[in-house]
Design an enzyme around this catalytic site. Structure first.
Site, PDB file in Angstrom:
ATOM      1  N   LYS A 278       5.210  32.863 -32.460  1.00 60.51           N
ATOM      2  CA  LYS A 278       4.559  31.565 -32.640  1.00 60.51           C
ATOM      3  C   LYS A 278       5.289  30.780 -33.732  1.00 60.51           C
ATOM      4  O   LYS A 278       5.819  31.383 -34.662  1.00 60.51           O
ATOM      5  CB  LYS A 278       3.112  31.766 -33.117  1.00 60.51           C
ATOM      6  CG  LYS A 278       2.140  32.235 -32.068  1.00 60.51           C
ATOM      7  CD  LYS A 278       0.732  32.368 -32.684  1.00 60.51           C
ATOM      8  CE  LYS A 278      -0.254  32.961 -31.700  1.00 60.51           C
ATOM      9  NZ  LYS A 278      -0.570  32.074 -30.576  1.00 60.51           N
ATOM     10  N   ARG A 352      -5.119  38.899 -22.992  1.00 61.80           N
ATOM     11  CA  ARG A 352      -5.522  39.281 -21.633  1.00 61.80           C
ATOM     12  C   ARG A 352      -5.056  40.697 -21.289  1.00 61.80           C
ATOM     13  O   ARG A 352      -5.666  41.363 -20.468  1.00 61.80           O
ATOM     14  CB  ARG A 352      -5.004  38.226 -20.639  1.00 61.80           C
ATOM     15  CG  ARG A 352      -3.513  38.134 -20.561  1.00 61.80           C
ATOM     16  CD  ARG A 352      -3.061  36.850 -19.875  1.00 61.80           C
ATOM     17  NE  ARG A 352      -3.186  35.676 -20.747  1.00 61.80           N
ATOM     18  CZ  ARG A 352      -2.949  34.429 -20.366  1.00 61.80           C
ATOM     19  NH1 ARG A 352      -2.562  34.173 -19.125  1.00 61.80           N
ATOM     20  NH2 ARG A 352      -3.081  33.424 -21.207  1.00 61.80           N
TER      21      ARG A 352
HETATM   22  N1  BES Z   1      -4.646  34.010 -29.804  1.00 66.64           N
HETATM   23  C1  BES Z   1      -4.007  33.051 -28.992  1.00 66.64           C
HETATM   24  C2  BES Z   1      -4.922  31.894 -28.586  1.00 66.64           C
HETATM   25  C3  BES Z   1      -5.465  31.013 -29.688  1.00 66.64           C
HETATM   26  C4  BES Z   1      -4.914  29.773 -29.920  1.00 66.64           C
HETATM   27  C5  BES Z   1      -6.576  31.386 -30.413  1.00 66.64           C
HETATM   28  C6  BES Z   1      -5.427  28.953 -30.892  1.00 66.64           C
HETATM   29  C7  BES Z   1      -7.093  30.563 -31.392  1.00 66.64           C
HETATM   30  C8  BES Z   1      -6.540  29.335 -31.621  1.00 66.64           C
HETATM   31  C9  BES Z   1      -3.494  33.691 -27.697  1.00 66.64           C
HETATM   32  O1  BES Z   1      -3.129  35.022 -27.788  1.00 66.64           O
HETATM   33  C10 BES Z   1      -2.277  32.923 -27.272  1.00 66.64           C
HETATM   34  O2  BES Z   1      -1.347  32.893 -28.026  1.00 66.64           O
HETATM   35  N2  BES Z   1      -2.321  32.345 -26.093  1.00 66.64           N
HETATM   36  C11 BES Z   1      -1.231  31.590 -25.596  1.00 66.64           C
HETATM   37  C12 BES Z   1      -1.123  31.861 -24.115  1.00 66.64           C
HETATM   38  C13 BES Z   1       0.119  31.310 -23.468  1.00 66.64           C
HETATM   39  C14 BES Z   1       1.340  32.040 -23.997  1.00 66.64           C
HETATM   40  C15 BES Z   1       0.008  31.462 -21.989  1.00 66.64           C
HETATM   41  C16 BES Z   1      -1.503  30.106 -25.839  1.00 66.64           C
HETATM   42  O3  BES Z   1      -2.654  29.678 -25.756  1.00 66.64           O
HETATM   43  O4  BES Z   1      -0.563  29.388 -26.161  1.00 66.64           O
HETATM   44 ZN    ZN Z   2      -1.122  35.295 -28.455  1.00 66.11          ZN
END
Ligand code: BES
Ligand code: ZN
Ligand code: ZN
Length: 499
Positions: A278, A352
Site C-alpha cells: 500500500k 477475503r
Molecule cells: N484492509 C483493506 C480494506 C480497507 C480499506 C479497510 C480502507 C479499511 C479502510 C483490504 O485488505 C484491501 O486492501 N482491499 C483492497 C482490495 C483490492 C486490492 C481489490 C482495496 O480495497 O483496495
Molecule cells: Zn489489504
C-alpha cells in the site's frame, strides 16, 4: 464511571455540571428554564442571544451556576423541534454534555431525561439512546499517553417521573453490558499493531472465555490449520514472523439453544498490502484491519453478561499481511479448505483469503446462519462513505434481520446486491477463482461474491463490510472520538437477542 437513572428534580442535583434540554420553539417557557431564570435573573436570555443560542440541535449554552445551587456549572443543550425529537438529537445533546464536562475537568454530571413531557415519550428508548451516547462519549484511549484524559466519575440521568426512572434504569443496565463489549472492541482496534498481534488477540479471547463458564475457546496454530488445509489463510500468513492464531470461541446457553449462529471476524492485525504494498498514507490506519475480529470479541464479552438462549460461535483467522522473502506473490495459486483454488493477483486483497477459510470452518459447525464482519474493501468506503457499512447476503430474510437489528442499535448499514452477472469478474484462467476482480468497479460486491463461494447454499449468510465505520478518521458527531468505534457489536448483540 458510574451511570444511573433516577427520579428527582434536576435543579436540585448535587453535581458539577447540570444539563437541561431546551426545544427550539420553547422560547424560555420550559418550567425548568423558567425556574433557572428566576434563580439567575433575566440575564440568561441576553447571554443566549449573544451566543446565538436558539435551541437548535447541537447548540449549547454554558454558564456558572449561582451560589444557591448545588452545581458548579449549568448547561442548556438544544434539542430542536419538540414534535420531532429524534434519537440522533438526543444522542448528540448527551455527547455534548460529556465533551463539556471533560473539557472543564469535571467529575460529576447530572443530565435531564430529554423529552419526558413529550406525548410519544418512551423511557426505555430514550434511556437507551442517552446511556449509549454518554458512555460512547466518555471513552478515551490514553494507554500510551502520560497525560491521561479527564475522568468522569458519576453521571446521573434524572427523570421527573418514578416510572420513567425505573424503566430508564433497566435500559441503562443492559446498555452497560453491551457497552463493555463496545469499549473492548475500541481498545483492541486502537492498540497499535506492534502490541495487538495475533497472539494478543488470542489472549483477549482467552480472557473472555476465562471470565464466563458459558464460553470456551480453542486456538489452532499453523500446523493445525495446515492439517485442515486452510491454504488461503496460510498464504496470507506466510510473509509474517508473528505466529498465526486461529481463534474459535463458543458460547453455549444454559438449557436448549433456540438457534446456532456463527460470527466471523476479519483479524488482520496489520495490513501493509503485502508485496502489492500500500502507499504509506493508506497504511497509516491499517492497525484497524482486525476491527471485525474486535467486534466479534466485543460481542462475546457482552454475551457473557446477557446470557441469551442462542449458541454462538466466534471465528477469527488472525495474522498479519506483510511483505517478506517468504511472502505470497502475485500469480501464485493456493487451495482453500473447501477445495477451491485461488489465483492471487493482488496480495492486498488478503481479507477475503483469510475469511474464505474462516467461513468454511464456520459452515462445518452446523450453524443456522453465518455473519461476517470485515474491513474488506476501500470500495465500500467510496460507495457508502465513512459512517455506513455495506451489507450483502444470500438470504433476504436474514439480511433483513441484520438491517433491523442495526437500525434499532443506531448503527448505519445499507444493503448492496450480490449481482450474479458480476460473478464472471472473479473467474480465473488458471484457477477456480481470482482474488481480485477483472474490473475495478463494484469492488465491494465482487469481494462479497468471492466470499459467497465459501458458504454452503443452504446456510443463511450475511457479510458486513465495515471498512468505513470501523475506524473514525475524524470525530463522528459529539459522542464518537477518532479511532476505533466498536462498530458492529451493538448490532450483533441486538440480532442475537432478537433471534
Ligand atoms: N484492509 C483493506 C480494506 C480497507 C480499506 C479497510 C480502507 C479499511 C479502510 C483490504 O485488505 C484491501 O486492501 N482491499 C483492497 C482490495 C483490492 C486490492 C481489490 C482495496 O480495497 O483496495
Ligand atoms: Zn489489504
Ligand atoms: Zn485488509
Amino acid at each position: 464511571m458510574e451511570l444511573i437513572a433516577r427520579k428527582g428534580d434536576i435543579l436540585d442535583a448535587e453535581t458539577d455540571l447540570l444539563v437541561v434540554g431546551m426545544y427550539k420553539e420553547e422560547d424560555w417557557e420550559n418550567p425548568f428554564i423558567s425556574r433557572l431564570q428566576a434563580a439567575l435573573g433575566t440575564k440568561m436570555k441576553k447571554l443566549a442571544k449573544a451566543q446565538d443560542f436558539e435551541g437548535k440541535p447541537g447548540q449549547t449554552l454554558l454558564f456558572p451556576a449561582p451560589d444557591a445551587m448545588s452545581t458548579d456549572y449549568i448547561m442548556i443543550v438544544g434539542l430542536g423541534k419538540m414534535d420531532e425529537l429524534p434519537l440522533s438529537s438526543i444522542r448528540e445533546a448527551a455527547g455534548n454534555a460529556i465533551q463539556t464536562a471533560k473539557k472543564l475537568g469535571l467529575e460529576r454530571v447530572a443530565i435531564e431525561m430529554f423529552g419526558e413531557d413529550d406525548k410519544d415519550f418512551d423511557a426505555a428508548k430514550t434511556g437507551r439512546a442517552m446511556a449509549e451516547a454518554l458512555l460512547l462519549a466518555d471513552y478515551s484511549f490514553s494507554t500510551y499517553k502520560k497525560k491521561k484524559g479527564a475522568n468522569i466519575k458519576q453521571i446521573d440521568l434524572v427523570a421527573e417521573n418514578g416510572n420513567d426512572a425505573r424503566r430508564a434504569q433497566k435500559a441503562v443496565e443492559s446498555v452497560q453490558d453491551v457497552m463493555s463489549g463496545v469499549t473492548l472492541a475500541r481498545d483492541l482496534v486502537n492498540t497499535p499493531a506492534q502490541d495487538m498481534t495475533p497472539t494478543k488477540l488470542a489472549e483477549a479471547a482467552r480472557e473472555i472465555a476465562a471470565s464466563s463458564s458459558s464460553i470456551r475457546v480453542k486456538v489452532l496454530d499453523r500446523e493445525q490449520c495446515a492439517k485442515k488445509k486452510m491454504g488461503a489463510y496460510l498464504a496470507v500468513d506466510q510473509g509474517s514472523d508473528e505466529p498465526l492464531q486461529f481463534i474459535h470461541l463458543t458460547y453455549k446457553p444454559k438449557g436448549r439453544a433456540k438457534k446456532v449462529l456463527a460470527l466471523v471476524g476479519k483479524g488482520i492485525t496489520f495490513d501493509s498490502g503485502g508485496l502489492s504494498i500500500k502507499p504509506s498514507k493508506s497504511m497509516e490506519t491499517m492497525k484497524c484491519d482486525m476491527a471485525g475480529a474486535a467486534s466479534v470479541l466485543g460481542a462475546f464479552k457482552a454475551l457473557a453478561r446477557l446470557q441469551p438462549k442462542v449458541e454462538v460461535h466466534g471465528i477469527i483467522a488472525a495474522t498479519e499481511n506483510l511483505p517478506s522473502g517468504k511472502a505470497i506473490k502475485p500469480g501464485d495459486i493456493v487451495r482453500a479448505s473447501n477445495g477451491k483454488t485461488i489465483e492471487i493477483l493482488n496480495t492486498d486483497a488478503e481479507g477475503r483469503l483469510a475469511l474464505a477459510d474462516s467461513i468454511h470452518y464456520a459452515s462445518k459447525l452446523s450453524p443456522d446462519a453465518i455473519i461476517d464482519l470485515a474491513t474488506l474493501t476501500g470500495a465500500c468506503v467510496v460507495s457508502l462513505g465513512e459512517e455506513v457499512a455495506g451489507v450483502m447476503s444470500n438470504n433476504a430474510e436474514f439480511a433483513n434481520a441484520v438491517l433491523v437489528a442495526a437500525a434499532g442499535a443506531g448503527e448505519k448499514m445499507w444493503q448492496l446486491p450480490l449481482e450474479q452477472n458480476y460473478r464472471k469478474l472473479i473467474e480465473s484462467d488458471v484457477a477456480d477463482l481470482r482474488n481480485t476482480a477483472t474490473s475495478r468497479y463494484g469492488g465491494s460486491i465482487t469481494a462479497g461474491l468471492f466470499l459467497k463461494e465459501f458458504v454452503p447454499e443452504d446456510v443463511a449468510w450475511t457479510h458486513i463490510d465495515i471498512a468505513g465505520p470501523a475506524f473514525a478518521e475524524r470525530p463522528i458527531g459529539s459522542y464518537l472520538a477518532k479511532g476505533g468505534t466498536g462498530f458492529g457489536v451493538r448490532t450483533l448483540v441486538s440480532l442475537i437477542e432478537n433471534l
